[in-house]
Design a protein around this motif. Structure first.
Motif, PDB file in Angstrom:
ATOM      1  N   PRO A   4       1.917  -7.790  -9.060  1.00  0.00           N
ATOM      2  CA  PRO A   4       2.188  -7.434  -7.838  1.00  0.00           C
ATOM      3  C   PRO A   4       2.606  -5.999  -7.621  1.00  0.00           C
ATOM      4  O   PRO A   4       3.448  -5.502  -8.313  1.00  0.00           O
ATOM      5  CB  PRO A   4       3.308  -8.473  -7.402  1.00  0.00           C
ATOM      6  CG  PRO A   4       3.142  -9.753  -8.140  1.00  0.00           C
ATOM      7  CD  PRO A   4       2.666  -9.144  -9.478  1.00  0.00           C
ATOM      8  N   GLY A   5       1.962  -5.213  -6.545  1.00  0.00           N
ATOM      9  CA  GLY A   5       2.014  -3.950  -6.413  1.00  0.00           C
ATOM     10  C   GLY A   5       0.858  -2.991  -7.093  1.00  0.00           C
ATOM     11  O   GLY A   5       0.905  -1.602  -7.112  1.00  0.00           O
ATOM     12  N   VAL A  29      -3.366 -16.253  -7.127  1.00  0.00           N
ATOM     13  CA  VAL A  29      -3.403 -14.794  -6.634  1.00  0.00           C
ATOM     14  C   VAL A  29      -3.766 -14.614  -5.166  1.00  0.00           C
ATOM     15  O   VAL A  29      -4.580 -15.030  -4.601  1.00  0.00           O
ATOM     16  CB  VAL A  29      -4.489 -13.856  -7.428  1.00  0.00           C
ATOM     17  CG1 VAL A  29      -4.566 -12.401  -7.038  1.00  0.00           C
ATOM     18  CG2 VAL A  29      -3.954 -13.971  -9.060  1.00  0.00           C
ATOM     19  N   VAL A  30      -2.650 -13.517  -4.664  1.00  0.00           N
ATOM     20  CA  VAL A  30      -3.015 -13.251  -3.281  1.00  0.00           C
ATOM     21  C   VAL A  30      -3.120 -11.654  -3.247  1.00  0.00           C
ATOM     22  O   VAL A  30      -2.327 -10.996  -3.870  1.00  0.00           O
ATOM     23  CB  VAL A  30      -1.760 -13.444  -2.130  1.00  0.00           C
ATOM     24  CG1 VAL A  30      -2.093 -12.924  -0.858  1.00  0.00           C
ATOM     25  CG2 VAL A  30      -1.634 -15.194  -2.189  1.00  0.00           C
ATOM     26  N   ALA A  31      -4.283 -11.254  -2.550  1.00  0.00           N
ATOM     27  CA  ALA A  31      -4.721  -9.901  -2.797  1.00  0.00           C
ATOM     28  C   ALA A  31      -5.130  -9.124  -1.520  1.00  0.00           C
ATOM     29  O   ALA A  31      -5.666 -10.007  -0.714  1.00  0.00           O
ATOM     30  CB  ALA A  31      -5.421  -9.601  -3.992  1.00  0.00           C
ATOM     31  N   GLY A  32      -4.855  -8.058  -1.251  1.00  0.00           N
ATOM     32  CA  GLY A  32      -5.646  -7.350   0.010  1.00  0.00           C
ATOM     33  C   GLY A  32      -6.753  -6.521  -0.603  1.00  0.00           C
ATOM     34  O   GLY A  32      -6.856  -5.692  -1.461  1.00  0.00           O
ATOM     35  N   PHE A  33      -7.955  -6.765  -0.105  1.00  0.00           N
ATOM     36  CA  PHE A  33      -9.263  -6.437  -0.479  1.00  0.00           C
ATOM     37  C   PHE A  33      -9.602  -5.088   0.346  1.00  0.00           C
ATOM     38  O   PHE A  33      -9.609  -5.258   1.911  1.00  0.00           O
ATOM     39  CB  PHE A  33     -10.358  -7.223  -0.193  1.00  0.00           C
ATOM     40  CG  PHE A  33     -11.765  -6.889  -0.757  1.00  0.00           C
ATOM     41  CD1 PHE A  33     -12.128  -6.436  -2.047  1.00  0.00           C
ATOM     42  CD2 PHE A  33     -12.595  -6.615   0.193  1.00  0.00           C
ATOM     43  CE1 PHE A  33     -13.466  -6.001  -2.285  1.00  0.00           C
ATOM     44  CE2 PHE A  33     -13.944  -6.175   0.019  1.00  0.00           C
ATOM     45  CZ  PHE A  33     -14.457  -5.603  -1.191  1.00  0.00           C
ATOM     46  N   ILE A  45       0.642  -1.117   0.091  1.00  0.00           N
ATOM     47  CA  ILE A  45       0.073   0.046   0.065  1.00  0.00           C
ATOM     48  C   ILE A  45       0.783   1.323   0.128  1.00  0.00           C
ATOM     49  O   ILE A  45       0.518   2.159  -0.745  1.00  0.00           O
ATOM     50  CB  ILE A  45      -1.136   0.121   1.304  1.00  0.00           C
ATOM     51  CG1 ILE A  45      -2.047  -1.190   1.067  1.00  0.00           C
ATOM     52  CG2 ILE A  45      -1.548   1.392   1.472  1.00  0.00           C
ATOM     53  CD1 ILE A  45      -2.797  -1.429   2.263  1.00  0.00           C
ATOM     54  N   SER A  46       2.017   1.212   0.837  1.00  0.00           N
ATOM     55  CA  SER A  46       2.943   2.409   0.957  1.00  0.00           C
ATOM     56  C   SER A  46       3.527   2.841  -0.504  1.00  0.00           C
ATOM     57  O   SER A  46       3.835   3.972  -0.819  1.00  0.00           O
ATOM     58  CB  SER A  46       3.725   1.983   1.976  1.00  0.00           C
ATOM     59  OG  SER A  46       4.864   1.226   1.510  1.00  0.00           O
ATOM     60  N   ARG A  47       3.592   1.711  -1.407  1.00  0.00           N
ATOM     61  CA  ARG A  47       4.262   2.040  -2.715  1.00  0.00           C
ATOM     62  C   ARG A  47       3.150   2.326  -3.834  1.00  0.00           C
ATOM     63  O   ARG A  47       3.604   2.720  -5.176  1.00  0.00           O
ATOM     64  CB  ARG A  47       4.982   0.770  -3.190  1.00  0.00           C
ATOM     65  CG  ARG A  47       6.320   0.592  -2.202  1.00  0.00           C
ATOM     66  CD  ARG A  47       7.325  -0.577  -2.800  1.00  0.00           C
ATOM     67  NE  ARG A  47       6.443  -2.011  -2.765  1.00  0.00           N
ATOM     68  CZ  ARG A  47       6.680  -2.945  -1.786  1.00  0.00           C
ATOM     69  NH1 ARG A  47       7.414  -2.543  -0.968  1.00  0.00           N
ATOM     70  NH2 ARG A  47       6.008  -3.863  -1.800  1.00  0.00           N
TER      71      ARG A  47
END
Length: 247
Positions: free
Chosen positions: A78-79, A103-107, A9-11
């Motif tokens: 990614p990113g 896939v791995v992701a943040g929702f 998230i910071s990137r």
């Protein structure tokens, strides 16, 4: 809070210049989700319930016509983030999203994110700037598909790809991994795989690109010229060899 998710998230350009406290607040909203290869993540027309930050794998965004033809709009690595418009307006999804590999992701849910923006206004302007830039990119892509011949569309795709993923070599050429298939490239530029294959070979003969396995070296000046061309490379030199490669 997941440290890898917070770092991702910071990137994100969505949160460029955000304070560590704001980044923490966004990361605290995120929930990790996992998808299998080929799994549908969301469908065009579905409610926009939130956005996804890709941590592992690739998510393909595409539109399928009534005839079954797929046009790939984007592949999020990614990113990258997808659904950033829906997280603001909760509108309908404008494309299908499919997992390419695991896939791995943040929702981040739309309602929670909107509440966060109301309490942290410093986050708002960078997001608006990024969305405006995305709109310009989409306009450029649609223009390329609608107004330019196939060789110009392919050259523009390669230039975009190395700009986003590449690095500059000592000789000035830009190189980037080109791990997506020719079929996927064909969907990006609105053509068939055989035509893309013939044009990639023609670009290589012209010295515009060099292919070394999954790495493509792009000579920007030559590709830029091709990106503005109105005739196929073979036609520009009096050859009929690429007549079948027109878009």
């Amino acid at each position: 809070m997941s440290v890898p998710l917070r770092n991702a998230i910071s990137r994100l350009d969505l949160f460029a210049g955000a304070s560590p406290e704001d980044i923490d607040a966004v990361a605290n909203l995120a929930v990790e989700q996992r998808f299998r290869d080929g799994e549908s993540i969301f469908s065009r027309g579905a409610p926009g319930e939130g956005m996804l930050i890709v941590l592992q794998g690739t998510i393909r965004l595409s539109i399928v016509s009534v005839e079954g033809r797929e046009l790939i709009l984007r592949e999020a690595a990614p990113g990258d983030v997808i659904g950033e418009i829906a997280v603001l307006d909760s509108g309908r999804r404008t494309a299908d999203a499919t997992a390419v590999g695991p896939v791995v992701a943040g929702f981040i849910a739309q309602a929670s994110f909107v509440r966060l923006l109301a309490t942290r206004p410093a986050l708002q302007m960078p997001i608006l700037q990024v969305l405006c830039a995305r709109l310009r990119d989409t306009t450029d892509q649609l223009e390329s598909i609608a107004l330019y011949p196939l060789e110009a569309r392919l050259a523009r795709f390669l230039l975009w790809h190395v700009k986003r993923y590449g690095r500059t070599r000592a000789d000035g050429a830009r190189s980037a991994p080109l791990t997506i298939s020719q079929s996927a490239i064909a969907s990006f530029v609105g053509a068939s795989r055989p035509k893309v294959n013939r044009l990639l070979a023609a670009f290589e003969e012209r010295g515009a690109i060099e292919r070394r396995g999954a790495i493509v070296h792009c000579h920007v000046a030559a590709l830029t010229q091709l990106a503005q061309a109105e005739t196929a490379p073979g036609e520009a030199h009096g050859s009929a060899g690429l007549d079948g490669a027109r878009g």
